[in-house]
Design an enzyme around this catalytic site. Sequence first.
Site, PDB file in Angstrom:
ATOM      1  N   CYS A  34       0.840  -1.183   0.000  1.00 26.16           N
ATOM      2  CA  CYS A  34       0.000   0.000   0.000  1.00 26.16           C
ATOM      3  C   CYS A  34       0.884   1.244   0.000  1.00 26.16           C
ATOM      4  CB  CYS A  34      -0.939   0.089   1.205  1.00 26.16           C
ATOM      5  SG  CYS A  34      -2.109  -1.248   1.282  1.00 26.16           S
ATOM      6  N   ARG A  45       5.872  -0.971  -4.354  1.00 27.71           N
ATOM      7  CA  ARG A  45       5.430  -1.626  -3.124  1.00 27.71           C
ATOM      8  C   ARG A  45       4.396  -2.717  -3.406  1.00 27.71           C
ATOM      9  NH1 ARG A  45       6.681   2.094   1.094  1.00 27.71           N
ATOM     10  NH2 ARG A  45       5.151   1.218   2.497  1.00 27.71           N
ATOM     11  N   TRP A  49      -2.986  -2.783  -1.720  1.00 22.55           N
ATOM     12  CA  TRP A  49      -2.688  -4.203  -1.918  1.00 22.55           C
ATOM     13  C   TRP A  49      -3.690  -4.945  -1.046  1.00 22.55           C
ATOM     14  CZ3 TRP A  49      -1.057  -8.661   0.619  1.00 22.55           C
ATOM     15  CH2 TRP A  49      -0.461  -9.648  -0.188  1.00 22.55           C
ATOM     16  N   ASN A  95      -2.608   2.415   5.381  1.00 25.86           N
ATOM     17  CA  ASN A  95      -1.694   1.299   5.167  1.00 25.86           C
ATOM     18  C   ASN A  95      -1.555   0.585   6.503  1.00 25.86           C
ATOM     19  OD1 ASN A  95       0.323  -0.442   4.445  1.00 25.86           O
ATOM     20  ND2 ASN A  95       1.932   1.113   4.269  1.00 25.86           N
ATOM     21  N   GLY A  96      -1.746  -0.734   6.505  1.00 31.77           N
ATOM     22  CA  GLY A  96      -1.646  -1.498   7.749  1.00 31.77           C
ATOM     23  C   GLY A  96      -2.846  -2.421   7.882  1.00 31.77           C
ATOM     24  N   GLU A 141      17.605 -19.288  -4.316  1.00 38.86           N
ATOM     25  CA  GLU A 141      17.377 -17.896  -4.721  1.00 38.86           C
ATOM     26  C   GLU A 141      17.103 -17.803  -6.228  1.00 38.86           C
ATOM     27  OE1 GLU A 141      16.525 -15.313  -3.397  1.00 38.86           O
ATOM     28  OE2 GLU A 141      17.062 -13.682  -4.746  1.00 38.86           O
ATOM     29  N   LYS A 196      13.691 -16.204  -7.838  1.00 35.60           N
ATOM     30  CA  LYS A 196      13.693 -15.111  -8.825  1.00 35.60           C
ATOM     31  C   LYS A 196      12.855 -15.500 -10.038  1.00 35.60           C
ATOM     32  CE  LYS A 196      14.655 -12.383  -7.023  1.00 35.60           C
ATOM     33  NZ  LYS A 196      14.975 -12.216  -5.698  1.00 35.60           N
ATOM     34  N   GLU A 253       9.129 -15.567  -9.235  1.00 32.84           N
ATOM     35  CA  GLU A 253       8.608 -14.223  -8.927  1.00 32.84           C
ATOM     36  C   GLU A 253       8.291 -13.424 -10.180  1.00 32.84           C
ATOM     37  OE1 GLU A 253      10.318 -12.231  -4.882  1.00 32.84           O
ATOM     38  OE2 GLU A 253      11.802 -12.640  -6.400  1.00 32.84           O
ATOM     39  N   HIS A 262      15.006 -38.710  -4.949  1.00 28.51           N
ATOM     40  CA  HIS A 262      14.005 -39.035  -3.922  1.00 28.51           C
ATOM     41  C   HIS A 262      12.670 -38.370  -4.212  1.00 28.51           C
ATOM     42  CE1 HIS A 262      17.056 -41.033  -1.564  1.00 28.51           C
ATOM     43  NE2 HIS A 262      17.838 -39.988  -1.706  1.00 28.51           N
ATOM     44  N   LYS A 268       6.847  -5.239  -2.470  1.00 26.80           N
ATOM     45  CA  LYS A 268       8.258  -5.083  -2.110  1.00 26.80           C
ATOM     46  C   LYS A 268       8.445  -5.207  -0.612  1.00 26.80           C
ATOM     47  CE  LYS A 268      12.523  -3.932  -3.063  1.00 26.80           C
ATOM     48  NZ  LYS A 268      13.271  -5.035  -3.702  1.00 26.80           N
TER      49      LYS A 268
END
Length: 593
Positions: free
Chosen positions: A2, A27, A73, A99-100, A470, A474, A477, A493, A588
């Site tokens: 947000c 964000r 968001w 925001n929150g 990582e 990436k 994402e 396995h 973000k």
Amino acid sequence: MCGIVGGIGKCDFRDYVLGGLKKLDYRGYDSAGLAYVKEGKVNLYKTPGTVEALASKVPAFEGAEIAIGHTRWATHGDPSEVNAHPQFSQGRLVYLVHNGVIENFRALKTRLKARGYSFLSQTDTEVIADVLEFHYLTNGKDALKAIRETEIDLEGSYACAIIFEGDEHLYFMKKGSPLLIGVGDKAMYLASDCLPMIKLAKSYVDLSDGDYGCLSPEGLTLYNEGRAVEPVYSERKIDDYDYDLRGYPHFMLKEIEEEPMVLSRLIDNYFDPESGEYLFDPSLLKAMKEADEIIFLACGTSHYASLYGLEFMEFYGKKASSYIASEWAYHPISLSKKPFYVLLSQSGETADLIACQKIINDEGRPNLAIVNVKDSTLSRRATYSCLIYAGLEVAVAATKSYIAQIGLMALLLGALTNSSSPVRHLEKLGEAIEDVIARKEDIHETAKKITGARDAFFVGRGSDYSAALECALKLKEISYIHAEAYAGGEIKHGPIALIEKGTPVFGLISEVDTALPLRNNIEEVKSRGAATYIVSSLSLSSGKDAFVTKDVKPYLNSFLKVVYGQYLAYYVSLEKGLPIDKPRNLAKSVTVE
Ligand code: G6P
């Protein structure tokens, strides 16, 4: 998560609010809205989707006196027009952006319903507007009193910009979510971070939890818990440099290519070449030395960076562990007598990590916050804090901050062991990253081959497994390809059942001891139809490898595989025409649990 923008005074508010929301889009958001006051009347525009969609709805509004804007968001209710902010109270006396998360919003809703309130949206924010309106009306339209009483009612986190219809001020309140005031020439501003205001504000006030107050075109009146507070003004917060694409098509590409510069800036900040001394706080080093266990806590990319921290501490001879913050917060068990906690976070605002830090602080345990954002919540509340100096990272997918986090932990290792070698090693790593950058088009060619893939796998052993995690993150994402990382030995396995003809499998080879077994793993999937790509270090390479990175010190070799993975994800996303810097559904800074 947000974004909030607001201002009061003489300003081209359409430009500032819409441009500011665009700057905050890193964000993450899925709807947007704004409200402005002109000739005392509030005008409201909202839409699901993008800031551009909002801009197409909003007419010119020269002469507005106050404006607030928001990118949302979704947490409570879908990303629809009715749930977008600004939300307003039943009597339309209060308009606000938030925001929150309000944790007790259901209980507050029940109380408000009993007082005759009904609700249009599914948001927790609408409840704040109604609580404010209730207190506003019961306090003879005293907005500051209404805010103070509302703060007492609210449980959870909030940064809010508030308009009271008919009032000439812009109000705000803040707890747990970031909010910054900017001081302009003939106007005052506020925003979730300084980006929207960098061209307009001469100085800033970083609000603390519990702060509330109001802005007029001339200045700021600040309160905390009912008492007037003297604001602390600070200078410019970031360089325009960071928020300028500098000719790059995307921030992600720019940020990957800043990695060598970020490493040398990190060294400059933590090592004095004249004296050969590290510049860490001696009491931090003492506390780490005295600990019987170093416990790393983080989320996402920062968690994968922490796996290297764990490895470095083991080199140092210290018992170390690494946990995902959202897991540890619910099972905060440590069997050590003297644990020392390292909290890694690019933003310094990740809610799950803040929850861990509260537990740690309540137990009186020492903790170090390694963050990229100065004065972020984690760093303010930590016993010790180290900045990674990566500069503002705009792309949602973390790249340069990951490298800087690991660089910082390597320097800490150097300081703990009284060795300047990590400094030289990191300098060499910077040069080796330059070499990957120079050959990025080779990675682009590989990326073109896998754009149609449904699944992809990254396989490594030892530190290459940490790198593989990582790389897979990436790729998923930003390219939306389902990607997983496996430790080489685990392939047989289970995961091998997923291999089909053409499934891309990337084998990462940086360690001499595991190079051969890893090659064997790759052969096994290749003989079952996988399209295999080996990314190896020069001294362990064979002529057929897809990409070869320069040799650096063995403990740093696998980072170059991550740089490869960052480029691969970037180019796949580019080929697929996806929004690289702002992938769907991601934020973000994840400021909610
Ligand atoms: C979000 C971001 C990731 C990041 C993670 C942890 O999920 O999209 O890129 O790795 O949060 O964030 P932090 O700011 O704590 O490093």
